[in-house]
Write a protein that holds these residues in place. Structure first.
Motif, short mmCIF file in Angstrom:
data_model
loop_
_atom_site.label_atom_id
_atom_site.label_comp_id
_atom_site.label_asym_id
_atom_site.label_seq_id
_atom_site.Cartn_x
_atom_site.Cartn_y
_atom_site.Cartn_z
N PHE A 152 56.45 15.82 23.62
CA PHE A 152 57.73 16.41 24.17
C PHE A 152 57.61 17.24 25.45
N GLN A 153 56.35 17.81 25.50
CA GLN A 153 55.94 18.70 26.53
C GLN A 153 55.04 18.22 27.72
N ASN A 154 55.01 16.71 27.51
CA ASN A 154 54.44 15.82 28.45
C ASN A 154 53.03 16.38 28.95
N VAL A 155 52.19 16.71 27.75
CA VAL A 155 50.92 16.97 28.14
C VAL A 155 50.01 16.46 27.13
N PRO A 156 48.63 16.47 27.47
CA PRO A 156 47.69 15.84 26.46
C PRO A 156 47.68 16.55 25.12
N LEU A 157 47.29 15.89 24.22
CA LEU A 157 47.09 16.21 22.78
C LEU A 157 46.36 17.93 22.68
N LYS A 158 45.31 17.79 23.19
CA LYS A 158 44.40 19.15 23.37
C LYS A 158 45.07 20.04 23.87
N THR A 159 45.88 19.95 24.80
CA THR A 159 46.81 20.72 25.73
C THR A 159 47.59 21.43 24.75
N ALA A 160 48.45 20.96 23.91
CA ALA A 160 49.38 21.15 22.97
C ALA A 160 48.86 21.90 21.72
N LEU A 161 47.63 21.61 21.47
CA LEU A 161 46.91 22.18 20.41
C LEU A 161 46.28 23.66 21.03
N SER A 162 45.95 23.57 22.09
CA SER A 162 45.56 24.81 22.67
C SER A 162 46.71 25.92 22.96
N ARG A 163 47.80 25.33 23.39
CA ARG A 163 49.31 26.14 23.59
C ARG A 163 49.31 26.80 22.25
N TYR A 164 49.33 25.88 21.21
CA TYR A 164 49.62 26.57 19.73
C TYR A 164 48.73 27.63 19.23
N HIS A 165 47.39 27.43 19.45
CA HIS A 165 46.30 28.43 19.11
C HIS A 165 46.14 29.69 19.83
N CYS A 166 46.30 29.29 21.28
CA CYS A 166 46.42 30.48 22.01
C CYS A 166 47.73 31.36 21.75
N GLY A 167 48.83 30.73 21.43
CA GLY A 167 50.01 31.30 21.37
C GLY A 167 49.94 32.24 19.96
N LEU A 168 49.43 31.51 18.94
CA LEU A 168 49.15 32.45 17.83
C LEU A 168 48.29 33.64 17.88
N THR A 169 47.41 33.33 18.72
CA THR A 169 46.43 34.49 18.95
C THR A 169 47.07 35.63 19.67
N ARG A 170 47.61 35.41 20.73
CA ARG A 170 48.54 36.18 21.57
C ARG A 170 49.58 36.90 20.38
N LEU A 171 50.16 36.11 19.78
CA LEU A 171 51.31 36.64 18.88
C LEU A 171 50.82 37.69 17.88
N ARG A 172 49.69 37.32 17.19
CA ARG A 172 48.88 38.14 16.16
C ARG A 172 48.55 39.44 17.24
N ALA A 173 47.98 39.50 18.22
CA ALA A 173 47.72 40.57 19.20
C ALA A 173 48.82 41.40 19.49
N LEU A 174 49.88 40.81 19.74
CA LEU A 174 51.21 41.50 19.93
C LEU A 174 51.65 42.24 19.00
N LEU A 175 51.73 41.55 17.67
CA LEU A 175 52.08 42.16 16.37
C LEU A 175 51.11 43.19 15.92
N ASN A 176 49.87 43.17 16.38
CA ASN A 176 49.01 44.26 15.86
C ASN A 176 48.63 45.17 16.91
N SER A 177 49.38 45.00 18.20
CA SER A 177 49.11 45.95 19.47
C SER A 177 47.80 45.90 19.87
#
Length: 184
Positions: A152-177
């Protein structure tokens, strides 16, 4: 998945009950996905309805080759992406020039995001880069596999995985400030 194949088969033969079942089965999840991607409940409702209208119009030609849920989630994500793009290109009007309108109609109770925690999460999601927000919402709310997200995003599988994991890490950080390692 077998039920979805049967429902699509019945829909292609003009069975309105099949469409109702598909709609009832997936509307809530698709709406949550659309809200997450568009950050606007009204736009999200429009997006989901447009997807189902288009689905009905194309029912005779539609061939289910994978997951119906993933197909509909992809349609919602594409429409949300287009709506976000269109919103960015619209001219903004200063608040003092805007016409105020009110509505007496209450949206359906099941679609109201009233929980403070959900609003906090939605706000944090909105702060993520679009690609990370898409990867998270397509996987968690759209039920898409990472390979489908990569396509869907027209990227390699590892990039999609990285976006997901980095996004979750950032989301946790934002929620925990806290600062996220992905912010460095």
């Amino acid at each position: 998945m077998l039920e979805d194949r049967l429902l699509v088969w019945r829909l292609r033969r003009g069975n309105a009950e099949a469409l109702c079942r598909i709609y009832e089965k997936y509307k809530d999840g698709l709406l949550r996905l659309a809200v997450s991607l568009s950050n606007d409940t009204a736009s999200a409702e429009d997006i989901v309805h447009e997807v189902f209208v288009s689905f009905i119009q194309q029912a005779q030609q539609f061939r289910l080759t994978g997951s119906l849920k993933a197909y509909l989630a992809t349609c919602v994500a594409n429409r949300a992406r287009n709506a976000n793009r269109a919103m960015r290109t619209r001219r903004t009007v200063p608040l003092d020039e805007a016409a105020w309108t009110t509505s007496d109609v209450e949206p359906p109770d099941q679609w109201i995001v009233c929980s403070e925690e959900l609003q906090r999460i939605a706000g944090a999601l909105a702060m993520l880069p679009r690609e990370q927000r898409e990867a998270i919402t397509l996987h968690l709310q759209g039920g898409m596999k990472f390979r489908e997200i990569a396509g869907f995003q027209n990227v390699p599988l590892k990039t999609a995985l990285s976006r997901y994991h980095c996004g979750l890490t950032r989301l946790r950080a934002l929620l925990n400030s806290e600062e996220s390692p992905c912010d460095r």
